[in-house]
Design an enzyme around this catalytic site. Structure first.
Site, PDB file in Angstrom:
ATOM      1  N   HIS A  17       3.683  21.673  -5.099  1.00 54.53           N
ATOM      2  CA  HIS A  17       2.759  22.348  -3.780  1.00 54.53           C
ATOM      3  C   HIS A  17       1.745  21.239  -3.433  1.00 54.53           C
ATOM      4  O   HIS A  17       1.558  21.385  -1.986  1.00 54.53           O
ATOM      5  CB  HIS A  17       1.825  23.565  -4.595  1.00 54.53           C
ATOM      6  CG  HIS A  17       2.542  24.517  -5.007  1.00 54.53           C
ATOM      7  ND1 HIS A  17       2.417  25.149  -6.538  1.00 54.53           N
ATOM      8  CD2 HIS A  17       3.469  25.344  -4.754  1.00 54.53           C
ATOM      9  CE1 HIS A  17       2.902  26.435  -6.540  1.00 54.53           C
ATOM     10  NE2 HIS A  17       3.885  26.499  -5.648  1.00 54.53           N
ATOM     11  N   LYS A  41       5.540  39.548  -7.356  1.00 56.08           N
ATOM     12  CA  LYS A  41       5.464  38.985  -9.000  1.00 56.08           C
ATOM     13  C   LYS A  41       4.205  39.944  -9.562  1.00 56.08           C
ATOM     14  O   LYS A  41       3.270  39.865  -9.137  1.00 56.08           O
ATOM     15  CB  LYS A  41       5.282  37.405  -9.097  1.00 56.08           C
ATOM     16  CG  LYS A  41       6.538  36.797  -8.438  1.00 56.08           C
ATOM     17  CD  LYS A  41       6.388  35.415  -8.219  1.00 56.08           C
ATOM     18  CE  LYS A  41       7.879  35.075  -7.167  1.00 56.08           C
ATOM     19  NZ  LYS A  41       7.720  33.663  -6.443  1.00 56.08           N
ATOM     20  N   ARG A  91      12.960  23.311  -2.823  1.00 60.78           N
ATOM     21  CA  ARG A  91      13.254  22.412  -4.017  1.00 60.78           C
ATOM     22  C   ARG A  91      14.763  21.943  -4.099  1.00 60.78           C
ATOM     23  O   ARG A  91      15.291  20.913  -4.487  1.00 60.78           O
ATOM     24  CB  ARG A  91      12.610  22.867  -5.396  1.00 60.78           C
ATOM     25  CG  ARG A  91      11.120  22.958  -5.160  1.00 60.78           C
ATOM     26  CD  ARG A  91      10.618  23.844  -6.451  1.00 60.78           C
ATOM     27  NE  ARG A  91      11.235  25.178  -5.981  1.00 60.78           N
ATOM     28  CZ  ARG A  91      10.663  26.110  -6.858  1.00 60.78           C
ATOM     29  NH1 ARG A  91       9.962  25.973  -7.867  1.00 60.78           N
ATOM     30  NH2 ARG A  91      11.346  27.420  -6.671  1.00 60.78           N
ATOM     31  N   SER A 129       6.005  26.933 -10.671  1.00 64.07           N
ATOM     32  CA  SER A 129       4.863  27.574 -11.336  1.00 64.07           C
ATOM     33  C   SER A 129       5.326  28.197 -12.757  1.00 64.07           C
ATOM     34  O   SER A 129       4.808  28.180 -13.865  1.00 64.07           O
ATOM     35  CB  SER A 129       4.057  28.386 -10.562  1.00 64.07           C
ATOM     36  OG  SER A 129       3.458  27.921  -9.418  1.00 64.07           O
TER      37      SER A 129
HETATM   38  O1  PNS Z   1       5.224  31.089  -4.243  1.00 63.61           O
HETATM   39  P1  PNS Z   1       5.879  32.326  -3.973  1.00 63.61           P
HETATM   40  O2  PNS Z   1       5.730  33.295  -4.958  1.00 63.61           O
HETATM   41  O3  PNS Z   1       7.215  31.894  -3.882  1.00 63.61           O
HETATM   42  O4  PNS Z   1       5.583  32.918  -2.527  1.00 63.61           O
HETATM   43  C1  PNS Z   1       6.288  34.177  -2.051  1.00 63.61           C
HETATM   44  C2  PNS Z   1       5.469  34.667  -0.881  1.00 63.61           C
HETATM   45  C3  PNS Z   1       4.055  35.103  -1.516  1.00 63.61           C
HETATM   46  C4  PNS Z   1       5.209  33.680   0.147  1.00 63.61           C
HETATM   47  C5  PNS Z   1       6.115  36.031  -0.469  1.00 63.61           C
HETATM   48  O5  PNS Z   1       6.192  36.835  -1.606  1.00 63.61           O
HETATM   49  C6  PNS Z   1       5.190  36.688   0.542  1.00 63.61           C
HETATM   50  O6  PNS Z   1       5.262  36.301   1.782  1.00 63.61           O
HETATM   51  N1  PNS Z   1       4.332  37.842   0.416  1.00 63.61           N
HETATM   52  C7  PNS Z   1       3.539  38.410   1.344  1.00 63.61           C
HETATM   53  C8  PNS Z   1       4.210  39.909   1.799  1.00 63.61           C
HETATM   54  C9  PNS Z   1       5.247  39.513   2.789  1.00 63.61           C
HETATM   55  O7  PNS Z   1       4.815  39.114   3.837  1.00 63.61           O
HETATM   56  N2  PNS Z   1       6.417  39.778   2.559  1.00 63.61           N
HETATM   57  C10 PNS Z   1       7.407  39.585   3.428  1.00 63.61           C
HETATM   58  C11 PNS Z   1       8.405  38.644   2.956  1.00 63.61           C
HETATM   59  S1  PNS Z   1       9.753  38.556   4.199  1.00 63.61           S
END
Ligand code: PNS
Length: 161
Positions: A17, A41, A91, A129
């Protein structure tokens, strides 16, 4: 002013990150790290406040980087902040399916916000993570996986080495 949002769970922040954050900060006028509170999550290891504090600590030297949180939709947050770009690190190929779907979903929700993928430095491409949390669970060192500054916080959390 070109503003980018770098979203994620950051549970906890990793060296992968941090590398993406540093590289993005060279490209954009301002980078907002947004810790999303409504990610699918469940049961995060670190609270939002703990994650904010860890991230603020590791980006303290980067003048154009700020740390924020949101529990809304990512594209809505980006619009509120005047950001034109969402940055996501890739990644390996396994990331691509989910990231492409997310980018296309976000594009449908707001075509004014572009998703840009940044290739992870190969030396960090195996780090996640969830791997950090797994190692911590078994009391193994996560040195080299996460910024050194947060190692004491991780150790304190579950008594790892
Ligand atoms: O680090 P991560 O857990 O892979 O990040 C995922 C994250 C938080 C970027 C994704 O779950 C997200 O954007 N969540 C916010 C809700 C949202 O906008 N969802 C629509 C995604 S298409």
């Amino acid at each position: 002013m070109k503003i980018a949002v770098y979203p994620g769970s950051f549970d906890p922040v990793t060296n992968g990150h941090l590398d993406i954050i540093k590289r993005s900060a060279k490209i954009f006028d301002k980078v907002i790290i947004c810790i999303l509170n409504n990610s699918s999550k469940k049961s995060p290891l670190f609270s939002i406040d703990e994650r904010v504090n860890m991230l603020r600590g590791v980006v303290s030297e980067l003048d154009n980087v700020i740390v924020d949180t949101s529990d809304g939709l990512l594209v809505d947050y980006a619009k509120e902040q005047g950001a034109c770009v969402i940055i996501r690190g890739l990644r390996q190929i396994a990331d691509f399916d989910v990231e492409l779907q997310m980018a296309q979903g976000n594009r449908l929700a707001n075509p004014d916000v572009e998703t840009l993928f940044m290739a992870t430095d190969p030396k960090f491409s195996f780090i996640s993570s969830s791997m950090v949390r797994e190692f911590m669970n078994y009391g193994r060192t996560v040195e080299g996986f996460v910024p050194d500054e947060i190692l004491p916080i991780l150790r304190e959390k579950i008594g790892g080495h």
